[in-house]
Design an enzyme around this catalytic site. Sequence first.
Site, PDB file in Angstrom:
ATOM      1  N   THR A  93       0.839  -1.192   0.000  1.00 32.87           N
ATOM      2  CA  THR A  93       0.000   0.000   0.000  1.00 32.87           C
ATOM      3  C   THR A  93       0.874   1.242   0.000  1.00 32.87           C
ATOM      4  OG1 THR A  93      -0.109   0.066   2.416  1.00 32.87           O
ATOM      5  CG2 THR A  93      -1.867  -1.137   1.290  1.00 32.87           C
ATOM      6  N   ILE A  94       0.277   2.371  -0.371  1.00 29.78           N
ATOM      7  CA  ILE A  94       0.899   3.672  -0.183  1.00 29.78           C
ATOM      8  C   ILE A  94       0.365   4.231   1.126  1.00 29.78           C
ATOM      9  CG2 ILE A  94      -0.901   4.770  -1.611  1.00 29.78           C
ATOM     10  CD1 ILE A  94       1.093   6.934  -2.349  1.00 29.78           C
ATOM     11  N   SER A  95       1.239   4.778   1.940  1.00 27.20           N
ATOM     12  CA  SER A  95       0.851   5.270   3.261  1.00 27.20           C
ATOM     13  C   SER A  95      -0.167   6.392   3.156  1.00 27.20           C
ATOM     14  CB  SER A  95       2.079   5.781   4.013  1.00 27.20           C
ATOM     15  OG  SER A  95       2.996   4.756   4.264  1.00 27.20           O
ATOM     16  N   SER A 103       5.432   2.852  -3.687  1.00 22.26           N
ATOM     17  CA  SER A 103       4.903   3.560  -4.860  1.00 22.26           C
ATOM     18  C   SER A 103       5.886   4.576  -5.421  1.00 22.26           C
ATOM     19  CB  SER A 103       3.611   4.281  -4.493  1.00 22.26           C
ATOM     20  OG  SER A 103       3.888   5.395  -3.655  1.00 22.26           O
ATOM     21  N   GLY A 154      15.938  -3.698   3.016  1.00 19.66           N
ATOM     22  CA  GLY A 154      15.818  -2.571   3.923  1.00 19.66           C
ATOM     23  C   GLY A 154      16.570  -2.737   5.214  1.00 19.66           C
TER      24      GLY A 154
END
Length: 262
Positions: A99-101, A130, A184
């Site tokens: 998802t995009i925050s 994204s 990450g």
Amino acid sequence: LVSFRAAACQRGAMGDPPTWAPRQAVGAERWVRQGGDSTHLRRRVASPDWGAAIERLSRTTGLGGAAMEAMRAVDRAEFVPGDGSPYLDAPQRIGHSATISAPHMHAMALNILSENLRVGCRALDVGSGSGYLSAAMALMVGASGHVIGIDYLEPLVALSRRNVAKSHSDLLESGRLRLECGDGWKGCPKDAPFDAIHVGAAAVDVPQALIDQLKSGGRMVIPVGPAGGDQHFMQVDKDDMGKAWIKQLGNVVYVPLVRIPD
């Protein structure tokens, strides 16, 4: 993806951070970068609906200054699929189980990092997804700065490049913004140290590699906590002696930061 309830770069000859000023254009408002070292840049501003959303964020989160103008200049609709609701202050699905925050989380992150996203700074966006926040960060650091966005899924990295290229292809072409596949938990040591690090997924603890990759005077924001458990948005500052100071900012809910197997 998330819900929140709740040391700067040297200027030297670069001078004050650039400002953004509106200029009328046929069919759209445009922004011209003024000052700093990137006076040639011209940005298309989002629709009036996004402009209104930014004004609301300013009132509810304290979004302002360069952070506000960077978010205003990056149209969230270009980073959300057509069946989504880009101007709603809520996470949106972008595919690949990602998802995009929510915009308020992006606003909070940029506000907290703003002193470390001045012209000429170097920044890392972990879990860039994204590509939205990476693009906004790249606008803030100017042509003499550099932003690296990393994500563990190649299809997401490809998606982020396409999204950014819709209106900000020069960021990619110039090399100011680089979007690539990466772990990450390990960060991006070849481009360290960084003035600012943003992490967009929850780690069970703060990765030592990311602390090591902060400059003295650098700042990181990262959600910390187990998947499905208590998570907290944390601010990490590294002092001039290399010691990391960690402050808890509030409760959040993020997807886990994926560790790529060796």
